[in-house]
Design a protein around this motif. Structure first.
Motif, PDB file in Angstrom:
ATOM      1  N   THR A 140      26.725  54.232  24.806  1.00 20.05           N
ATOM      2  CA  THR A 140      26.310  55.454  24.654  1.00 20.05           C
ATOM      3  C   THR A 140      27.505  56.346  23.894  1.00 20.05           C
ATOM      4  N   SER A 141      27.046  57.657  23.415  1.00 20.08           N
ATOM      5  CA  SER A 141      28.017  58.659  23.036  1.00 20.08           C
ATOM      6  C   SER A 141      28.857  59.381  23.895  1.00 20.08           C
ATOM      7  N   VAL A 142      29.881  59.651  23.952  1.00 15.07           N
ATOM      8  CA  VAL A 142      30.805  60.539  24.967  1.00 15.07           C
ATOM      9  C   VAL A 142      31.229  61.621  24.250  1.00 15.07           C
ATOM     10  N   SER A 167      31.590  61.294  20.577  1.00 13.58           N
ATOM     11  CA  SER A 167      30.655  62.142  19.696  1.00 13.58           C
ATOM     12  C   SER A 167      31.255  63.366  19.464  1.00 13.58           C
ATOM     13  N   GLY A 168      32.521  63.538  20.150  1.00 12.28           N
ATOM     14  CA  GLY A 168      33.205  64.810  19.701  1.00 12.28           C
ATOM     15  C   GLY A 168      34.487  64.974  20.812  1.00 12.28           C
ATOM     16  N   THR A 169      35.455  65.850  20.530  1.00  9.22           N
ATOM     17  CA  THR A 169      36.285  66.247  21.571  1.00  9.22           C
ATOM     18  C   THR A 169      36.449  67.637  21.419  1.00  9.22           C
ATOM     19  N   ALA A 170      36.786  68.386  22.581  1.00 11.28           N
ATOM     20  CA  ALA A 170      37.050  69.799  22.672  1.00 11.28           C
ATOM     21  C   ALA A 170      38.248  70.191  23.728  1.00 11.28           C
ATOM     22  N   ALA A 171      38.893  70.991  23.211  1.00 12.08           N
ATOM     23  CA  ALA A 171      40.026  71.744  24.241  1.00 12.08           C
ATOM     24  C   ALA A 171      39.536  72.928  24.982  1.00 12.08           C
ATOM     25  N   ALA A 179      30.747  71.355  19.954  1.00 10.28           N
ATOM     26  CA  ALA A 179      30.666  70.000  19.778  1.00 10.28           C
ATOM     27  C   ALA A 179      29.156  69.508  19.941  1.00 10.28           C
ATOM     28  N   ILE A 180      28.419  70.221  20.816  1.00 18.91           N
ATOM     29  CA  ILE A 180      27.025  69.650  21.324  1.00 18.91           C
ATOM     30  C   ILE A 180      25.941  70.130  20.219  1.00 18.91           C
ATOM     31  N   GLY A 181      26.501  71.362  19.709  1.00 21.03           N
ATOM     32  CA  GLY A 181      25.675  71.687  18.403  1.00 21.03           C
ATOM     33  C   GLY A 181      25.523  70.599  17.233  1.00 21.03           C
ATOM     34  N   GLU A 182      26.644  69.845  17.067  1.00 24.92           N
ATOM     35  CA  GLU A 182      26.816  68.632  16.096  1.00 24.92           C
ATOM     36  C   GLU A 182      26.030  67.343  16.711  1.00 24.92           C
ATOM     37  N   ALA A 183      26.118  67.220  17.946  1.00 25.94           N
ATOM     38  CA  ALA A 183      25.702  65.977  18.434  1.00 25.94           C
ATOM     39  C   ALA A 183      25.622  66.122  19.834  1.00 25.94           C
ATOM     40  N   LEU A 187      27.051  60.934  27.541  1.00 21.49           N
ATOM     41  CA  LEU A 187      28.057  61.241  28.703  1.00 21.49           C
ATOM     42  C   LEU A 187      28.903  62.298  28.419  1.00 21.49           C
ATOM     43  N   VAL A 188      29.543  63.006  29.396  1.00 18.07           N
ATOM     44  CA  VAL A 188      30.604  63.845  29.413  1.00 18.07           C
ATOM     45  C   VAL A 188      31.841  63.539  30.076  1.00 18.07           C
ATOM     46  N   LEU A 189      32.998  63.451  29.447  1.00 22.26           N
ATOM     47  CA  LEU A 189      34.057  63.516  30.434  1.00 22.26           C
ATOM     48  C   LEU A 189      34.942  64.893  30.250  1.00 22.26           C
TER      49      LEU A 189
END
Length: 262
Positions: A140-142, A167-171, A179-183, A187-189
């Motif tokens: 999956t994408s994370v 799928s992306g990183t965020a601080a 990030a979720i607007g783009e993809a 799964l989320v960490l």
């Protein structure tokens, strides 16, 4: 020292272990309550709960089989729970226990063998069995929500080594929304405390308002979330973490396909 004072420091982590076994806070907490109720009426069991967390987890194992059967045989409350129960049948309870004890709970192989009443070689075989079955799950994408760059990079490397994509990183919470607007991830960490003082909990709430996916929280202060005062994360990894612990949490989260981290 009273029995209650010996048990109390370990209960939050025993509850974490129980819910990881079941993929549900409610079911995991019910199993721990069943164990404590049995302790209250069983003098021999009370006498065995000395010497740290190994005896406590071993005592939990004495009620796990019955509680597991009750959970599996109960009518599922949702389609998600029905799917989780179906997947549970593919991995034996001892294999799941061995994997979680040696990774999420950081027991040694020898300690795990004592908890399960197995030999060290049997424990290693059980862990390998669980990993082999879980890793059959689809990649999956994370999305990684983490404000420490080195930790974020470590998580990216771990995620990709397991065959998933990032799928992306965020601080920050704002970056997570972007990030979720783009993809939309599968799964989320998520860290709890983010760079600008925003909350990883709030960021996850934003994400789950527009989509459903499993979430794993990573924090240096797990006891702050394991108080019983509010709904708690099903998947919670303690910093500083071992990569094996994150790997086990990812596998469990995808295995159960939970959409309710809180």
């Amino acid at each position: 020292m009273s029995l209650a004072s010996q048990i109390a420091p370990h209960l939050p982590f025993l509850r974490r272990y129980a819910r990881a076994l079941t993929g549900s806070q409610a079911a995991g907490d019910a199993m721990v309550r069943a164990m404590l109720e049995r302790v209250m009426t069983d003098a021999d069991l009370q006498a065995s709960l000395t010497g740290g967390r190994v005896p406590l987890y071993r005592a939990f194992g004495t009620v796990w089989a019955d509680a597991y059967r009750e959970t599996v045989n109960a009518a599922p409350a949702s389609e998600h729970e029905a799917g989780a129960q179906a997947r549970l049948g593919a991995i034996t309870p001892p294999a799941r226990q061995a994997l979680l004890l040696t990774t999420l709970e950081d027991f040694t192989v020898a300690e795990t063998a004592a908890v399960l009443g197995r030999t060290p070689d049997e424990v290693r075989t059980l862990v390998a069995e669980a990993i082999a079955e879980i890793e059959r799950e689809q990649a999956t994408s994370v999305l990684i929500i983490e404000d420490e760059p080195l930790i974020a990079m470590q998580l990216e490397d771990l995620v990709t080594s397991l065959g998933h994509t990032v799928s992306g990183t965020a601080a920050t919470r704002t970056q997570a929304r972007a990030a979720i607007g783009e993809a939309m991830p599968g799964l989320v960490l998520a860290d709890i405390q983010l760079a600008d003082g925003s909350s990883g909990l709030d960021a996850v709430d934003d994400i789950l308002a527009v989509g459903s996916m499993p979430v794993i929280f990573i924090t240096a202060y797990p006891e702050r979330l394991l108080t019983g005062d509010r709904p708690e994360p099903t998947y919670l990894v303690t910093k500083p973490f071992q990569e094996a612990s994150v790997r086990a949490a990812i596998s469990q989260a995808l295995f159960f396909g939970s959409t309710r981290p809180l």
